[in-house]
Write a protein that holds these residues in place. Structure first.
Motif, PDB file in Angstrom:
ATOM      1  N   ILE A   2      -8.768  -2.187   0.612  1.00  0.00           N
ATOM      2  CA  ILE A   2      -8.033  -1.919  -0.624  1.00  0.00           C
ATOM      3  C   ILE A   2      -8.151  -0.434  -0.947  1.00  0.00           C
ATOM      4  O   ILE A   2      -9.251   0.072  -1.197  1.00  0.00           O
ATOM      5  N   TYR A   3      -7.014   0.246  -0.945  1.00  0.00           N
ATOM      6  CA  TYR A   3      -6.963   1.676  -1.240  1.00  0.00           C
ATOM      7  C   TYR A   3      -6.679   1.882  -2.735  1.00  0.00           C
ATOM      8  O   TYR A   3      -6.317   0.943  -3.448  1.00  0.00           O
ATOM      9  N   PRO A   4      -6.811   3.114  -3.213  1.00  0.00           N
ATOM     10  CA  PRO A   4      -6.407   3.394  -4.596  1.00  0.00           C
ATOM     11  C   PRO A   4      -4.931   3.047  -4.815  1.00  0.00           C
ATOM     12  O   PRO A   4      -4.120   3.088  -3.889  1.00  0.00           O
ATOM     13  N   PHE A   5      -4.579   2.738  -6.044  1.00  0.00           N
ATOM     14  CA  PHE A   5      -3.228   2.277  -6.370  1.00  0.00           C
ATOM     15  C   PHE A   5      -2.144   3.254  -5.928  1.00  0.00           C
ATOM     16  O   PHE A   5      -1.023   2.851  -5.623  1.00  0.00           O
ATOM     17  N   ALA A   6      -2.463   4.548  -5.927  1.00  0.00           N
ATOM     18  CA  ALA A   6      -1.446   5.549  -5.598  1.00  0.00           C
ATOM     19  C   ALA A   6      -0.892   5.370  -4.192  1.00  0.00           C
ATOM     20  O   ALA A   6       0.213   5.835  -3.892  1.00  0.00           O
ATOM     21  N   HIS A   7      -1.634   4.683  -3.322  1.00  0.00           N
ATOM     22  CA  HIS A   7      -1.195   4.497  -1.935  1.00  0.00           C
ATOM     23  C   HIS A   7      -0.241   3.316  -1.779  1.00  0.00           C
ATOM     24  O   HIS A   7       0.272   3.082  -0.684  1.00  0.00           O
ATOM     25  N   TYR A   8       0.017   2.580  -2.865  1.00  0.00           N
ATOM     26  CA  TYR A   8       0.837   1.372  -2.768  1.00  0.00           C
ATOM     27  C   TYR A   8       2.188   1.568  -3.458  1.00  0.00           C
ATOM     28  O   TYR A   8       2.331   2.376  -4.380  1.00  0.00           O
ATOM     29  N   GLN A   9       3.154   0.796  -2.992  1.00  0.00           N
ATOM     30  CA  GLN A   9       4.453   0.736  -3.657  1.00  0.00           C
ATOM     31  C   GLN A   9       4.363  -0.344  -4.732  1.00  0.00           C
ATOM     32  O   GLN A   9       4.628  -1.514  -4.484  1.00  0.00           O
ATOM     33  N   MET A  10       3.988   0.068  -5.918  1.00  0.00           N
ATOM     34  CA  MET A  10       3.707  -0.879  -6.989  1.00  0.00           C
ATOM     35  C   MET A  10       4.992  -1.376  -7.652  1.00  0.00           C
ATOM     36  O   MET A  10       6.056  -0.771  -7.531  1.00  0.00           O
ATOM     37  N   SER A  11       4.860  -2.464  -8.372  1.00  0.00           N
ATOM     38  CA  SER A  11       5.977  -2.972  -9.165  1.00  0.00           C
ATOM     39  C   SER A  11       6.158  -2.080 -10.387  1.00  0.00           C
ATOM     40  O   SER A  11       5.288  -1.269 -10.725  1.00  0.00           O
ATOM     41  N   TYR A  12       7.293  -2.231 -11.053  1.00  0.00           N
ATOM     42  CA  TYR A  12       7.552  -1.423 -12.246  1.00  0.00           C
ATOM     43  C   TYR A  12       6.508  -1.691 -13.322  1.00  0.00           C
ATOM     44  O   TYR A  12       6.032  -0.764 -13.986  1.00  0.00           O
ATOM     45  N   LYS A  13       6.149  -2.951 -13.486  1.00  0.00           N
ATOM     46  CA  LYS A  13       5.156  -3.289 -14.512  1.00  0.00           C
ATOM     47  C   LYS A  13       3.824  -2.628 -14.210  1.00  0.00           C
ATOM     48  O   LYS A  13       3.209  -2.009 -15.092  1.00  0.00           O
ATOM     49  N   ASP A  14       3.365  -2.737 -12.969  1.00  0.00           N
ATOM     50  CA  ASP A  14       2.066  -2.173 -12.613  1.00  0.00           C
ATOM     51  C   ASP A  14       2.088  -0.645 -12.635  1.00  0.00           C
ATOM     52  O   ASP A  14       1.084  -0.015 -12.974  1.00  0.00           O
ATOM     53  N   THR A  15       3.223  -0.060 -12.278  1.00  0.00           N
ATOM     54  CA  THR A  15       3.340   1.402 -12.365  1.00  0.00           C
ATOM     55  C   THR A  15       3.186   1.865 -13.804  1.00  0.00           C
ATOM     56  O   THR A  15       2.463   2.823 -14.100  1.00  0.00           O
ATOM     57  N   PHE A  16       3.852   1.171 -14.711  1.00  0.00           N
ATOM     58  CA  PHE A  16       3.773   1.545 -16.126  1.00  0.00           C
ATOM     59  C   PHE A  16       2.342   1.401 -16.645  1.00  0.00           C
ATOM     60  O   PHE A  16       1.824   2.302 -17.322  1.00  0.00           O
TER      61      PHE A  16
END
Length: 359
Positions: A41-55
């Motif tokens: 599991i990498y830091p969130f910045a390495h993932y293509q997150m959903s709009y909700k999770d990005t917000f």
């Protein structure tokens, strides 16, 4: 953070300088944890997150954090949601004002809410912009381009749109843009990566709210009219009021110029037209007045106190008086106060200076 052993090809705890299996030196790497299922599991910045999770990520964990890097996807996802929220809010309040003629109150409330939301989101947006610049290899000082009038914000926007560096830089390791499927989403306790369809729907929603906002503005004021003689006037005293008040002033001068004083009195407030003393004063002023042509009537003040609606015009007039063999034409400026009585706009008075609302 974790440490990685090249010999064993597995991750160790952050404190393990040497691999507990083979004893080789380990290298620090951007890994937050190893899931029980064995997933890294990498830091969130390495993932293509959903709009909700990005917000939630930008407004929560990274609220004031400028460390690291941010992808273009993260930046534009947050920016799209932010614009939908702001423009959508304005569209709702302006739409309600246009439909129910609630006056400036909802507009003022919308302005207050937008100001609060803008202040709250200012720091996260600035931090996100810095991380986006980091991804392209530029420092946070680049953000100062925004202070350059006109061209600065455009240049900065262009830099924020540049593709990130594919290699590690001084601000962090290269982003991996990992897609979050349903299995990984259940492990990370987040939503799967948003699809392209979701983006299209949200962009369409933004277009719709912009159209609603524009239609509301147009419905609140006549075409080719600007502040304050437009939607603001209509929101306070009602749609079409400015035109009706202008017509009353114009008809008054037309009647006076034609010496039709009885008709002229119909455009004067009832207090003056029914009071014998006041009526005599008006009559004398009409008979002595030169011919007056209305050049322009600009709305300079609009007020509403209870049921009393008042519009004050900044009037540019042209007086014409026949002299000894010549015709004298003189420009004149007056403030004309007009109020609504029983649905009809009537002249309250003429003033050389701006009248008070209690006059």
């Amino acid at each position: 953070m974790k440490r990685y052993c090249d010999a064993c090809r597995h991750y160790c705890d952050e404190a393990a300088m040497f691999c507990p299996t083979c004893g080789q030196y380990t290298v620090a790497t951007e890994v937050e944890r190893i899931a029980p299922e064995g997933d890294v599991i990498y830091p969130f910045a390495h993932y293509q997150m959903s709009y909700k999770d990005t917000f939630l990520y930008v407004m929560g964990k990274k609220f004031m954090d400028t460390d690291g890097r941010a992808s273009r996807r993260e930046f534009f996802q947050f920016l799209l949601l932010w614009h939908i929220a702001i423009v959508g809010l304005l569209a709702v309040f302006y739409g309600l004002t246009a439909i129910f003629h609630t006056g400036p109150y909802l507009i003022g409330l919308a302005g207050l809410i937008v100001a609060i939301l803008s202040l709250v989101s200012l720091m996260p947006l600035a931090a996100l912009s810095v991380r986006r610049l980091h991804d392209t290899g530029k420092s946070s000082a680049t953000l100062l381009l925004f202070l350059i009038p006109f061209v600065g914000p455009l240049i900065l926007l262009g830099l924020l749109c540049v593709k990130g560096q594919p290699q590690d830089n001084q601000y962090g390791s290269a982003l991996q843009h990992i897609v979050i499927d349903k299995r990984l989403a259940s492990i990370m306790k987040v939503s799967p990566t948003s699809s392209a369809l979701t983006t299209r729907v949200l962009v369409g929603l933004l277009v719709i709210v912009i159209c609603v906002f524009g239609a509301s503005l147009r419905a609140m004021g006549p075409a080719n009219e600007v502040f304050p003689d437009g939607w603001l006037t209509n929101s306070i005293v009602g749609e079409g009021s400015a035109e009706a008040a202008r017509a009353s002033v114009q008809n008054y001068f037309d009647a006076v110029n034609n010496k039709d004083y009885d008709k002229a009195f119909t455009y004067i407030i009832s207090q003056a037209s029914t009071n014998p003393v006041e009526k005599q004063k008006w009559l004398e002023s009409m008979k002595q007045a030169p011919k007056v042509d209305v050049v322009s009537l600009g709305v300079t003040r609009v007020s509403r106190t209870g049921d009393l609606k008042r519009i004050v015009f900044d009037a540019s007039l042209q007086t014409t008086k026949a002299g000894a063999g010549v015709v004298e034409s003189t420009p004149m400026k007056r403030y004309i106060s007009v109020i609504e009585e029983n649905g009809v706009w009537r002249i309250e008075g003429f003033y050389k200076t701006m009248p008070d609302d209690d006059k």
